[in-house]
Write an enzyme that holds these catalytic residues in place. Structure first.
Site, PDB file in Angstrom:
ATOM      1  N   LEU A 167       0.819  -1.213   0.000  1.00  0.00           N
ATOM      2  CA  LEU A 167       0.000   0.000   0.000  1.00  0.00           C
ATOM      3  C   LEU A 167       0.853   1.263   0.000  1.00  0.00           C
ATOM      4  O   LEU A 167       0.676   2.155  -0.835  1.00  0.00           O
ATOM      5  CB  LEU A 167      -0.936  -0.003   1.205  1.00  0.00           C
ATOM      6  CG  LEU A 167      -1.762   1.274   1.394  1.00  0.00           C
ATOM      7  CD1 LEU A 167      -2.731   1.458   0.252  1.00  0.00           C
ATOM      8  CD2 LEU A 167      -2.500   1.245   2.730  1.00  0.00           C
ATOM      9  N   ALA A 168       1.770   1.377   0.951  1.00  0.00           N
ATOM     10  CA  ALA A 168       2.586   2.590   1.043  1.00  0.00           C
ATOM     11  C   ALA A 168       3.431   2.781  -0.209  1.00  0.00           C
ATOM     12  O   ALA A 168       3.603   3.903  -0.697  1.00  0.00           O
ATOM     13  CB  ALA A 168       3.470   2.537   2.283  1.00  0.00           C
ATOM     14  N   ASP A 169       3.960   1.683  -0.737  1.00  0.00           N
ATOM     15  CA  ASP A 169       4.743   1.783  -1.967  1.00  0.00           C
ATOM     16  C   ASP A 169       3.867   2.248  -3.128  1.00  0.00           C
ATOM     17  O   ASP A 169       4.291   3.077  -3.945  1.00  0.00           O
ATOM     18  CB  ASP A 169       5.361   0.428  -2.300  1.00  0.00           C
ATOM     19  CG  ASP A 169       6.624   0.156  -1.493  1.00  0.00           C
ATOM     20  OD1 ASP A 169       7.574   0.940  -1.612  1.00  0.00           O
ATOM     21  OD2 ASP A 169       6.647  -0.833  -0.758  1.00  0.00           O
ATOM     22  N   GLY A 170       2.657   1.708  -3.221  1.00  0.00           N
ATOM     23  CA  GLY A 170       1.775   2.093  -4.309  1.00  0.00           C
ATOM     24  C   GLY A 170       1.380   3.554  -4.243  1.00  0.00           C
ATOM     25  O   GLY A 170       1.417   4.274  -5.253  1.00  0.00           O
ATOM     26  N   ALA A 173       4.339   5.595  -5.173  1.00  0.00           N
ATOM     27  CA  ALA A 173       4.595   5.572  -6.613  1.00  0.00           C
ATOM     28  C   ALA A 173       3.731   6.601  -7.328  1.00  0.00           C
ATOM     29  O   ALA A 173       4.209   7.340  -8.198  1.00  0.00           O
ATOM     30  CB  ALA A 173       4.332   4.180  -7.170  1.00  0.00           C
TER      31      ALA A 173
END
Length: 398
Positions: A167-170, A173
């Site tokens: 989630l945090a990476d998405g 991004a």
């Protein structure tokens, strides 16, 4: 057909797992010329992340789409020199090394801006380029823990809950791609120059989580875990149908809340003073949930969906990925599209993020094998001949 929206923008993707590379994927989907740099021996970690089919890593098949795959050891002086040549006329560098790593390799912003003052350098790290945690290792999971997300996720009597995906990476991004576009607009339309984007993965979720910071600052409120309920409105929960399916109901708008309660046979609650606000309804969630749950439990999913549709009330079935593949709305939008892979054949993956009427994005190809584009990129862009390429391979620089 006009050229793609980001035609002419060259992006060097030197990042790994997952925010930086996904930001580059998004830019590539809309026409940016993306060159993916991987370590010659290790490759991108996403090649070993998650399931594979016939030896083809599925994560990389999607994450590497629309990218030219080259290998380069940035930590070696010869590799750093090749990187400088690639970056000399590039528009964007996306990297996620720990702060100070590029500088140690002789590729810090002060060096790169001597070569290319128009370069946008997006630095994506867990904690940012400064502060007491800057040099700590970190991944999106830590951001999900530290942002407040996990603290409010889960049942009231259960533990904090982490999402079972990046989630945090998405979110980071998406933020990174927007930041790059903002910097490009400033450079190209406001007479600006290149600049450094410092994106800490712990930060974007703070905005997505809404007004928590203000509520704490102004009122001293710390949001608790409430399961599927909302602190802002009710009824808002998941409910089980007679045939064992689950549906989600949302009543963020007052009119929708009234329609739901009329539909489930309890219009009397609408006249209660507390029903006139979302906060008032949230304070009576037990009562409202019991009414909705009892009505839903007496009906199959198809009947629930039809009744809510007729009442113009908001409901959705709880889907898994198999349901998404079969849903007619996703099919109409081509949300899960088909792309041809040279090994796997036709593969289905999430389509580009949004539709544009004049410059639509597209998926030209899936993730390529490591180093598949070495000859094309180094020969065509940098003018290296066959002997030079062979020597670089032999030495392990590429």
């Amino acid at each position: 057909m006009p050229p793609p929206a980001l035609s002419g923008v060259t992006v060097i993707d030197a990042a790994t797992l997952f925010a930086g590379p996904l930001a580059a994927t998004i830019l590539g989907d809309y026409g940016a010329d993306v060159i993916k740099i991987e370590h010659p021996a290790k490759g991108d970690p996403s090649r070993g992340h998650g399931p594979s089919r016939d030896g083809v890593p599925l994560w990389w098949t999607m994450l590497g789409r629309n990218k030219h795959a080259v290998t380069l050891d940035l930590g070696r002086p010869e590799g750093a020199e090749l990187a400088k040549r690639l970056l000399a006329d590039a528009d964007v560098l996306i990297e996620n090394f720990r702060p100070g790593t590029l500088e140690r390799w002789g590729l810090g912003p002060e060096v790169l801006y001597e070569l290319n003052p128009r370069l946008i350098i997006a630095r994506v790290t867990a904690f940012g380029q400064s502060g007491p945690y800057a040099h700590r290792p970190g991944f999106g999971t830590l951001a999900e823990a530290m942002s407040g997300f996990a603290a409010i996720t889960g049942q009231p009597d259960g533990p904090p809950t982490l999402p079972p995906f990046g989630l945090a990476d998405g979110v980071s991004a998406l933020t990174c791609a927007q930041a790059v576009l903002t910097a490009l607009y400033h450079r190209d339309h406001n007479g600006g120059t290149g600049q450094v984007v410092d994106l800490a993965i712990i930060e974007p979720l703070l905005t997505v989580l809404g007004m928590q910071a203000m509520a704490y600052d102004q009122l001293g409120l710390v949001q608790p875990r409430t399961g599927n309920r909302s602190v802002n409105n009710a009824p808002r929960n998941t409910y089980r149908t007679r045939d064992g399916r689950w549906v989600a109901v949302s009543t963020s708008a007052q009119a929708i809340a009234e329609r739901v309660m009329r539909l489930v046979g309890h219009p009397e609650v609408i006249d209660e003073p507390w029903f006139a606000s979302g906060v008032g309804r949230a304070a009576h969630a037990d009562l409202l949930d019991s009414h909705v749950a009892a009505w839903v439990a007496q009906r199959d999913l198809a009947e629930v969906s039809e009744a809510f549709d007729q009442a113009q009330a908001a409901v959705a079935p709880i889907y898994d990925i198999a349901d998404i593949f079969a849903d007619p709305q996703y099919t109409a939008l081509d949300s899960i599209t088909t792309v041809e892979d040279p090994v796997l054949g036709p593969v289905r993956m999430p389509n580009v993020l949004y539709r544009m009427s004049e410059t639509p994005g597209r998926i030209g190809w899936t993730g390529r094998p490591r180093g598949a584009d070495n000859d094309a990129v180094y020969r065509d862009r940098l003018g290296l001949d066959a002997d030079e390429l062979a020597a670089l391979r032999e030495s392990g620089v590429i």
